[in-house]
Design a protein around this motif. Structure first.
Motif, mmCIF file in Angstrom:
data_model
loop_
_atom_site.group_PDB
_atom_site.id
_atom_site.type_symbol
_atom_site.label_atom_id
_atom_site.label_comp_id
_atom_site.label_asym_id
_atom_site.label_seq_id
_atom_site.Cartn_x
_atom_site.Cartn_y
_atom_site.Cartn_z
ATOM 1 N N LEU A 19 0.841 -1.204 0.000
ATOM 2 C CA LEU A 19 0.000 0.000 0.000
ATOM 3 C C LEU A 19 0.871 1.247 0.000
ATOM 4 O O LEU A 19 1.883 1.304 0.702
ATOM 5 N N PRO A 20 0.483 2.257 -0.778
ATOM 6 C CA PRO A 20 1.217 3.525 -0.712
ATOM 7 C C PRO A 20 1.135 4.119 0.695
ATOM 8 O O PRO A 20 0.185 3.860 1.438
ATOM 9 N N HIS A 21 2.114 4.908 1.038
ATOM 10 C CA HIS A 21 2.126 5.561 2.353
ATOM 11 C C HIS A 21 0.950 6.522 2.503
ATOM 12 O O HIS A 21 0.530 7.170 1.544
ATOM 13 N N VAL A 22 0.446 6.618 3.718
ATOM 14 C CA VAL A 22 -0.560 7.620 4.075
ATOM 15 C C VAL A 22 0.164 8.966 4.127
ATOM 16 O O VAL A 22 1.314 9.050 4.556
ATOM 17 N N TYR A 23 -0.518 10.016 3.670
ATOM 18 C CA TYR A 23 0.104 11.342 3.675
ATOM 19 C C TYR A 23 -0.959 12.413 3.912
ATOM 20 O O TYR A 23 -2.148 12.138 3.879
ATOM 21 N N ASN A 24 -0.497 13.630 4.147
ATOM 22 C CA ASN A 24 -1.391 14.779 4.291
ATOM 23 C C ASN A 24 -1.379 15.566 2.991
ATOM 24 O O ASN A 24 -0.307 15.856 2.450
ATOM 25 N N ASP A 25 -2.571 15.928 2.495
ATOM 26 C CA ASP A 25 -2.644 16.716 1.267
ATOM 27 C C ASP A 25 -2.345 18.183 1.582
ATOM 28 O O ASP A 25 -2.038 18.544 2.725
ATOM 29 N N ALA A 26 -2.446 19.035 0.582
ATOM 30 C CA ALA A 26 -2.114 20.458 0.732
ATOM 31 C C ALA A 26 -2.986 21.155 1.769
ATOM 32 O O ALA A 26 -2.570 22.149 2.364
ATOM 33 N N VAL A 30 -5.744 13.964 5.863
ATOM 34 C CA VAL A 30 -5.064 12.682 5.741
ATOM 35 C C VAL A 30 -5.597 11.936 4.519
ATOM 36 O O VAL A 30 -6.806 11.797 4.339
ATOM 37 N N VAL A 31 -4.677 11.493 3.677
ATOM 38 C CA VAL A 31 -5.030 10.725 2.477
ATOM 39 C C VAL A 31 -4.436 9.326 2.644
ATOM 40 O O VAL A 31 -3.240 9.179 2.877
ATOM 41 N N ALA A 32 -5.297 8.323 2.539
ATOM 42 C CA ALA A 32 -4.866 6.929 2.684
ATOM 43 C C ALA A 32 -5.129 6.199 1.369
ATOM 44 O O ALA A 32 -6.198 5.621 1.177
ATOM 45 N N PRO A 33 -4.174 6.229 0.447
ATOM 46 C CA PRO A 33 -4.377 5.595 -0.858
ATOM 47 C C PRO A 33 -4.621 4.089 -0.728
ATOM 48 O O PRO A 33 -4.081 3.436 0.158
ATOM 49 N N SER A 61 -5.430 -2.190 12.197
ATOM 50 C CA SER A 61 -6.687 -2.908 12.410
ATOM 51 C C SER A 61 -7.338 -3.305 11.095
ATOM 52 O O SER A 61 -7.026 -2.761 10.038
ATOM 53 N N LEU A 62 -8.266 -4.233 11.184
ATOM 54 C CA LEU A 62 -9.026 -4.672 10.020
ATOM 55 C C LEU A 62 -9.792 -3.513 9.409
ATOM 56 O O LEU A 62 -9.804 -3.345 8.184
ATOM 57 N N SER A 63 -10.403 -2.694 10.244
ATOM 58 C CA SER A 63 -11.254 -1.619 9.720
ATOM 59 C C SER A 63 -10.483 -0.639 8.839
ATOM 60 O O SER A 63 -11.004 -0.160 7.837
ATOM 61 N N THR A 64 -9.238 -0.361 9.171
ATOM 62 C CA THR A 64 -8.482 0.608 8.372
ATOM 63 C C THR A 64 -7.978 0.024 7.062
ATOM 64 O O THR A 64 -7.783 0.739 6.096
ATOM 65 N N HIS A 65 -7.775 -1.272 7.019
ATOM 66 C CA HIS A 65 -7.159 -1.859 5.832
ATOM 67 C C HIS A 65 -8.089 -2.689 4.962
ATOM 68 O O HIS A 65 -7.717 -3.046 3.854
ATOM 69 N N LYS A 66 -9.274 -2.974 5.434
ATOM 70 C CA LYS A 66 -10.222 -3.698 4.585
ATOM 71 C C LYS A 66 -10.514 -2.878 3.331
ATOM 72 O O LYS A 66 -10.477 -3.397 2.209
ATOM 73 N N GLU A 67 -10.788 -1.606 3.508
ATOM 74 C CA GLU A 67 -11.083 -0.726 2.369
ATOM 75 C C GLU A 67 -9.847 -0.450 1.528
ATOM 76 O O GLU A 67 -9.924 -0.376 0.312
ATOM 77 N N ARG A 68 -8.704 -0.300 2.173
ATOM 78 C CA ARG A 68 -7.479 0.066 1.438
ATOM 79 C C ARG A 68 -6.866 -1.098 0.689
ATOM 80 O O ARG A 68 -6.197 -0.904 -0.314
ATOM 81 N N PHE A 69 -7.073 -2.315 1.180
ATOM 82 C CA PHE A 69 -6.415 -3.469 0.570
ATOM 83 C C PHE A 69 -7.405 -4.511 0.055
ATOM 84 O O PHE A 69 -7.509 -4.760 -1.140
ATOM 85 N N TRP A 70 -8.119 -5.136 0.949
ATOM 86 C CA TRP A 70 -8.948 -6.303 0.624
ATOM 87 C C TRP A 70 -9.959 -6.020 -0.482
ATOM 88 O O TRP A 70 -10.078 -6.788 -1.434
ATOM 89 N N ASN A 71 -10.669 -4.925 -0.355
ATOM 90 C CA ASN A 71 -11.737 -4.632 -1.322
ATOM 91 C C ASN A 71 -11.225 -4.311 -2.724
ATOM 92 O O ASN A 71 -11.992 -4.345 -3.680
ATOM 93 N N ASP A 72 -9.944 -4.011 -2.869
ATOM 94 C CA ASP A 72 -9.380 -3.738 -4.191
ATOM 95 C C ASP A 72 -9.045 -5.012 -4.969
ATOM 96 O O ASP A 72 -8.830 -4.954 -6.176
ATOM 97 N N LEU A 73 -8.994 -6.143 -4.291
ATOM 98 C CA LEU A 73 -8.667 -7.400 -4.971
ATOM 99 C C LEU A 73 -9.942 -8.064 -5.492
ATOM 100 O O LEU A 73 -10.913 -8.207 -4.751
#
Length: 163
Positions: A19-26, A30-33, A61-73
């Motif tokens: 996963l790309p790093h989480v970062y702060n936009d301008a 917080v942006v969590a790609p 936790s599962l809640s933070t990464h289900k959307e960022r990882f699992w659901n993209d597969l």
């Protein structure tokens, strides 16, 4: 074994690796790609399409990464436990059930943590250090013997990547 080959399994960290790093936009938000937004998405799909397996690991936790990882597969690539998802530093392991839902592997929890205890921060630090030593040794051996990379699966993956 009748010539059948055991599929290779890739064990990989999520945060800043798959996963790309989480970062702060301008504006300071917080942006969590997600996986789809990063460079690992296409190679991971190819890996799974070629029969590889994936164990994704995160301390989050599962809640933070289900959307960022699992659901993209895609569901068909997650089937038959081809993708496993370990969260909270190995405290829980998830896979897809027959309907495509993310479910916790109760057998894992029962056998890995029979008394319900979890890894301490010190144990995690020791495991990370051990993992770093293993990777260092692995890459040192590859550097000394590049021919170790020349096997059938890697040749197949290379050929598929060229298409």
């Amino acid at each position: 074994m009748g010539g059948a080959k055991t599929p290779l399994t890739l064990f990989c960290d999520l945060d800043g690796t798959l996963l790309p790093h989480v970062y702060n936009d301008a504006d300071g938000r917080v942006v969590a790609p997600t996986l789809k937004n990063g460079p690992a998405f296409t190679p991971i799909l190819k890996w799974l399409e070629l029969g590889g397996r994936l164990v994704a690991v995160t301390g989050s936790s599962l809640s933070t990464h289900k959307e960022r990882f699992w659901n993209d597969l895609p569901m068909h690539l997650r089937a038959d436990r081809r993708v496993l998802f370990s969260v909270e530093t190995g405290s829980a392991l998830y896979h897809q059930d027959n309907e495509g839902n993310l479910v916790e592997d109760s057998e894992y929890a029962r056998t890995v943590f029979p008394q319900g205890c979890r890894l301490t921060d010190e144990q995690v630090d020791a495991l990370v250090k051990l993992g770093q030593e293993v990777l260092h040794e692995y890459f040192s051996e590859l550097k000394a013997q590049p021919s170790l990379l020349r096997n059938e699966l890697l040749s197949h993956l290379h050929a598929a990547a060229q298409q």
